[in-house]
Design an enzyme around this catalytic site. Sequence first.
Site, PDB file in Angstrom:
ATOM      1  CB  SER A  27      -1.045   0.017   1.256  1.00  0.00           C
ATOM      2  OG  SER A  27      -0.106  -0.300   2.330  1.00  0.00           O
ATOM      3  CG  ASN A 114      -3.970  -4.761  12.954  1.00  0.00           C
ATOM      4  OD1 ASN A 114      -3.134  -4.908  11.916  1.00  0.00           O
ATOM      5  ND2 ASN A 114      -4.213  -5.969  13.371  1.00  0.00           N
ATOM      6  CB  THR A 159     -41.612  24.973  -7.845  1.00  0.00           C
ATOM      7  OG1 THR A 159     -42.926  25.404  -8.242  1.00  0.00           O
ATOM      8  CG2 THR A 159     -41.621  25.845  -6.524  1.00  0.00           C
ATOM      9  CG  HIS A 160     -42.875  21.577 -10.400  1.00  0.00           C
ATOM     10  ND1 HIS A 160     -42.759  20.078  -9.906  1.00  0.00           N
ATOM     11  CD2 HIS A 160     -43.297  22.093  -9.177  1.00  0.00           C
ATOM     12  CE1 HIS A 160     -43.865  20.145  -8.900  1.00  0.00           C
ATOM     13  NE2 HIS A 160     -44.373  21.223  -8.366  1.00  0.00           N
ATOM     14  CB  SER A 281     -16.364  24.005 -28.851  1.00  0.00           C
ATOM     15  OG  SER A 281     -16.307  23.434 -30.039  1.00  0.00           O
ATOM     16  CE  LYS A 287     -21.193  25.323 -26.655  1.00  0.00           C
ATOM     17  NZ  LYS A 287     -21.385  23.743 -27.170  1.00  0.00           N
ATOM     18  CG  ASN A 289     -18.507  24.815 -23.741  1.00  0.00           C
ATOM     19  OD1 ASN A 289     -19.474  25.060 -24.319  1.00  0.00           O
ATOM     20  ND2 ASN A 289     -17.552  24.011 -24.544  1.00  0.00           N
ATOM     21  CD  GLU A 294     -20.343  21.458 -18.878  1.00  0.00           C
ATOM     22  OE1 GLU A 294     -20.718  20.647 -19.476  1.00  0.00           O
ATOM     23  OE2 GLU A 294     -19.712  22.327 -19.368  1.00  0.00           O
ATOM     24  CE1 TYR A 321      -6.237  -3.386   9.015  1.00  0.00           C
ATOM     25  CE2 TYR A 321      -5.313  -5.582   8.904  1.00  0.00           C
ATOM     26  CZ  TYR A 321      -5.465  -4.146   8.565  1.00  0.00           C
ATOM     27  OH  TYR A 321      -5.004  -3.886   7.285  1.00  0.00           O
ATOM     28  CD  GLN A 326      -2.786  -2.426   2.240  1.00  0.00           C
ATOM     29  OE1 GLN A 326      -2.016  -2.796   3.151  1.00  0.00           O
ATOM     30  NE2 GLN A 326      -2.417  -2.835   1.064  1.00  0.00           N
ATOM     31  CE  LYS A 329      -4.243   3.206   5.245  1.00  0.00           C
ATOM     32  NZ  LYS A 329      -5.247   1.724   5.215  1.00  0.00           N
TER      33      LYS A 329
HETATM   34  N1  ARG Z   1      -1.162  -1.363   5.461  1.00  0.00           N
HETATM   35  C1  ARG Z   1      -1.887  -1.800   6.345  1.00  0.00           C
HETATM   36  C2  ARG Z   1      -3.557  -1.015   6.385  1.00  0.00           C
HETATM   37  O1  ARG Z   1      -3.547  -0.132   5.659  1.00  0.00           O
HETATM   38  C3  ARG Z   1      -1.660  -1.732   7.738  1.00  0.00           C
HETATM   39  C4  ARG Z   1      -2.004  -2.535   8.815  1.00  0.00           C
HETATM   40  C5  ARG Z   1      -1.552  -4.162   8.379  1.00  0.00           C
HETATM   41  N2  ARG Z   1      -1.617  -5.002   9.175  1.00  0.00           N
HETATM   42  C6  ARG Z   1      -1.351  -6.086   9.262  1.00  0.00           C
HETATM   43  N3  ARG Z   1      -1.646  -6.855  10.194  1.00  0.00           N
HETATM   44  N4  ARG Z   1      -1.095  -6.699   7.952  1.00  0.00           N
HETATM   45  O2  ARG Z   1      -4.359  -1.493   6.712  1.00  0.00           O
END
Ligand code: ARG
Length: 461
Positions: A27, A114, A159-160, A281, A287, A289, A294, A321, A326, A329
């Site tokens: 990650s 964790n 309205t509408h 455009s 044009k 835009n 948008e 966990y 992971q 993120k």
């Molecule tokens: N990269 C992991 C995450 O984002 C970190 C935690 C990983 N923990 C584990 N026991 N593999 O969640």
Amino acid sequence: MTMQDKQAWSGRFNEPVAELVKRYTASVDFDKRLALFDIQGSLAHAQMLAAGGIISAQDLKDIQRGMAQIENEVLCGNFAWQLDLEDVHLNIEKRLTSLVGDAGKRLHTGRSRNDQVATDVRLYLRHAIDELIVLVHALQAALLDLAQQHTHTIMPGFTHLQVAQPVSFAHHLMAYFEMLKRDAERLADCRKRVNRLPLGAAALAGTGYPIKREYVAELLEFDGVCENSLDAVSDRDFAIEFSAAGALIMTHLSRLSEELILWMSPRFGFIDIADRFCTGSSIMPQKKNPDVPELVRGKTGRVNGNLVALLTLMKGQPLAYNKDNQEDKEPLFDTVDTLTQTLRIYADMMGGITVKPEAMRSAAFQGYATATDLADYLVKKGLPFRDAHEAVALAVRFAVERGCDLSELKLEELQQFSALIANDIYAVLTLEGSLASRNHTGGTAPQQVEAAIARARKSLA
Ligand code: ARG
């Protein structure tokens, strides 16, 4: 396997992880953006370990020295991130150990990735929320600036998407101010639940070391600790809640964008948006835009998608966990980034809007926007509202056939629909009269809108 490319956890494994799997499970490419929060969390953890005699004062000093250098490397962009080291946590820990030796290896005492990652995400999000609240307020201020100039600018309210009743353009803008006000409140409220410390939960059950969680919470300026270790490492409801608040912000801006796009269309012609927010455009030379609104409308889709991604990520996970987490993120980062850019550009764009009061006025005039005022006039003269409604409907029909506004009908013509109509009706049928009559809190009378703007300014100060 040489000692060099050994994973932190590879002691019980007979073969190295497959290349493809390494890439699949790593990650670091995206979680490296947590680096500074990871360092901040580690330093607080180390300080607590040292205060409790779990590591030595010298270890703490070494860790602090190493982390200062790492922080510098990260900030300068010359930290050598390694995919082989999986994630931000192991990258930093490994570097620390290479810089300061055994103290680096002691840092992870009483901690797991964790509770570490849950802490990092919360620190990151808390910071993001604080910045976003400032940006929401800046956009609110930009709306106020525009509204302030247009308390007496009359547009048709819809309205509408059919002309309904005339409203002050400022009043219309202030509706979005209210939405954003609730958005900022939602962020601030969500922050309370973000701002709890998971560290100390370790892998899932807590730790046997004599840790002081409250001390770490204090160092990191958390409002308190997560009360249950299993919950602390596993739930991402705080991130989901934030994503929902973010989706609402985008939804509000998407609605405003839809209006800006309509208003800029020559069919409406109510506003113009400064060239710097538009594009042309490549084929149609005429044009211009409204790309920014948008895109805001379009990007609302991804932010809503991020919310659904996180909800779906969570729903099937048994305690505690799981690596699934992971995946929290990227959607979270994307929501923060999209909101940040969108709010910034929007506040700017509000200052680049030219209003065309004449076009607004004539649209209000064409749509029989004061028909309700005529009905209310008749009610005030004693006619039951339903009868008044019917009389005015017939009058509107008559005016439509003649292609004119109610105010352009002669008194005798109007009187065909009710004998109660007298000469004073013409003041009622003006757009100004219609606005002025709605003179109560929340109404569109310019006097009320001015008061609303004043209250709003105060609330931002
Ligand atoms: N990269 C992991 C995450 O984002 C970190 C935690 C990983 N923990 C584990 N026991 N593999 O969640």
